[in-house]
Design an enzyme around this catalytic site. Sequence first.
Site, short mmCIF file in Angstrom:
data_model
loop_
_atom_site.label_atom_id
_atom_site.label_comp_id
_atom_site.label_asym_id
_atom_site.label_seq_id
_atom_site.Cartn_x
_atom_site.Cartn_y
_atom_site.Cartn_z
N LYS A 78 -12.19 17.44 -23.34
CA LYS A 78 -11.45 16.23 -22.97
C LYS A 78 -12.07 15.03 -23.67
O LYS A 78 -13.30 14.92 -23.76
CB LYS A 78 -11.47 16.05 -21.45
CG LYS A 78 -10.63 14.88 -20.94
CD LYS A 78 -10.65 14.83 -19.41
CE LYS A 78 -9.80 13.68 -18.87
NZ LYS A 78 -9.79 13.64 -17.39
N SER A 159 -5.34 13.04 -15.04
CA SER A 159 -5.46 12.55 -16.40
C SER A 159 -5.76 13.64 -17.43
O SER A 159 -5.62 13.42 -18.63
CB SER A 159 -6.57 11.51 -16.47
OG SER A 159 -7.84 12.08 -16.13
N SER A 183 -7.77 14.77 -10.98
CA SER A 183 -7.36 14.89 -12.39
C SER A 183 -7.71 16.21 -13.06
O SER A 183 -7.39 16.41 -14.22
CB SER A 183 -7.94 13.73 -13.21
OG SER A 183 -7.31 12.53 -12.86
#
Length: 493
Positions: A78, A159, A183
């Site tokens: 990420k 997210s 998330s």
Amino acid sequence: MTDLTDLGIAAIRDGVAAGTFSAREVADSFIASVEKGRPLNAWLVETPEHAIAAAEAADRARTQGELLPLSGVPLGIKDLFATKGVETTAASGILKGFKPEYESTITSKLFGAGAGMLGKLNMDQFAMGSSNETSAFGNVISPWRRNDGGNAALAPGGSSGGSSTAVAARMAPGVTGTDTGGSIRQPAAFTGISGIKPTYGRCSRWGVVAFASSLDQAGPMARDVRDCAIMLEAMSGFDPKDATSLDIAVPQWEKALSGDLKGKKVGVPKEYRVDGMPAEIEALWQQGIQFLKDAGAEIVEVSLPHTKYALPTYYIIAPAEASSNLARYDGVRYGLRDLPDGANLQEMYAATRADGFGAEVKRRIMIGTYVLSAGFYDAYYTKAQKVRALIARDFDQAWEKCDLLLTPTAPSAAFALGEKSADPIAMYLNDVFTVPSSLAGLPAMSVPAGLDAQGLPLGLQIIGKALDEQGVLNASLAIEERAGFTARPGRWW
């Protein structure tokens, strides 16, 4: 031979060790899959050279009998994790072009365990969002489609939307995510994969771009529970560079995995039956209860009376911490600098932040600055912290009656891109089942357990006591074994 991109972390690790295939073959297969998956916009930076170098090191290590826990496993990272020499933007324009001179603790641990990096994954800007539509580099598209024939592009959750899409679309066997209010778990539920948020402090936050420091926690997302356990072992451990890091030993979670829940009590919180919850979510929840009964668990009803205050509490505390954390992005030290002709220092600050931050980030900074301001601090922020303590106490009292909790992960299946972006409150409600455990710092995991009427994945969530990742993983495995979830997205390219 089975397509190597169909294999998860455990299968790749064991196949490389047995010589069934080479790590280089695995890396090449996933690199090709990343290239094919570009229309989904899951990757912000591709790093095939890193994956290949790690694969070649793994193949050498095998011949020398020196394989590491993740040798031969290529991962997606990420874009919230600092990666030395590789652009790290938090999907924000204000950090575009920023290449750290250091490596985050989590990526250092993963690479030290033999893993390679396929690239950096798209996300909601500064981890603020539930649909991956706030990224400065365009939204990620879920590989899933409704079976109504409309072919609407769906949100992959957020997210960690790039992370969830990469796993679901077979572009990576495992990825890192971060979870502030859900998330990891919500995008995992939306895309039919597994993801665990460990106890706050299990995984170091050093080198992770900060959103809300008292809530942010890194965790793995992968095909199944075992793969998550393998990754979590590599990611966890004490880090003296992180003041909130827990100085405790890392258990052997994979070795202790068991779907036998005899002697365990699982609580069902009555407050999680929220108004307007779709009937198919309720039905899935009931199915999950039966799965756990079949695994030997006793089901008890529990009460978490302050649950209804969790979302407003979170959306005071998280923006307040974001307001403080994001003050460092001012155009002086790194990242974007917008310096209009004749501008003074204050004008440079204003221009840089106006151009560099997206609308959702600005919204949360403004909310956070407001609740921290003189005259409102006690009315909002202090009160929210008191309610947070009550929410944590609710969980402590529930543990007197049960060992684990079972809830839905999200109040719906994936929604279409653009469907909720005009209504921030509707978007925030996606976190209704995940936020309470985040406020309490507890481990929680989402596992895919079924499909809705449109053929989209639905997830169930297991919440555990602090430091009881093993209990969470075991209960999640019990669901996984009984749900038999094998659905995959159709042809999306």
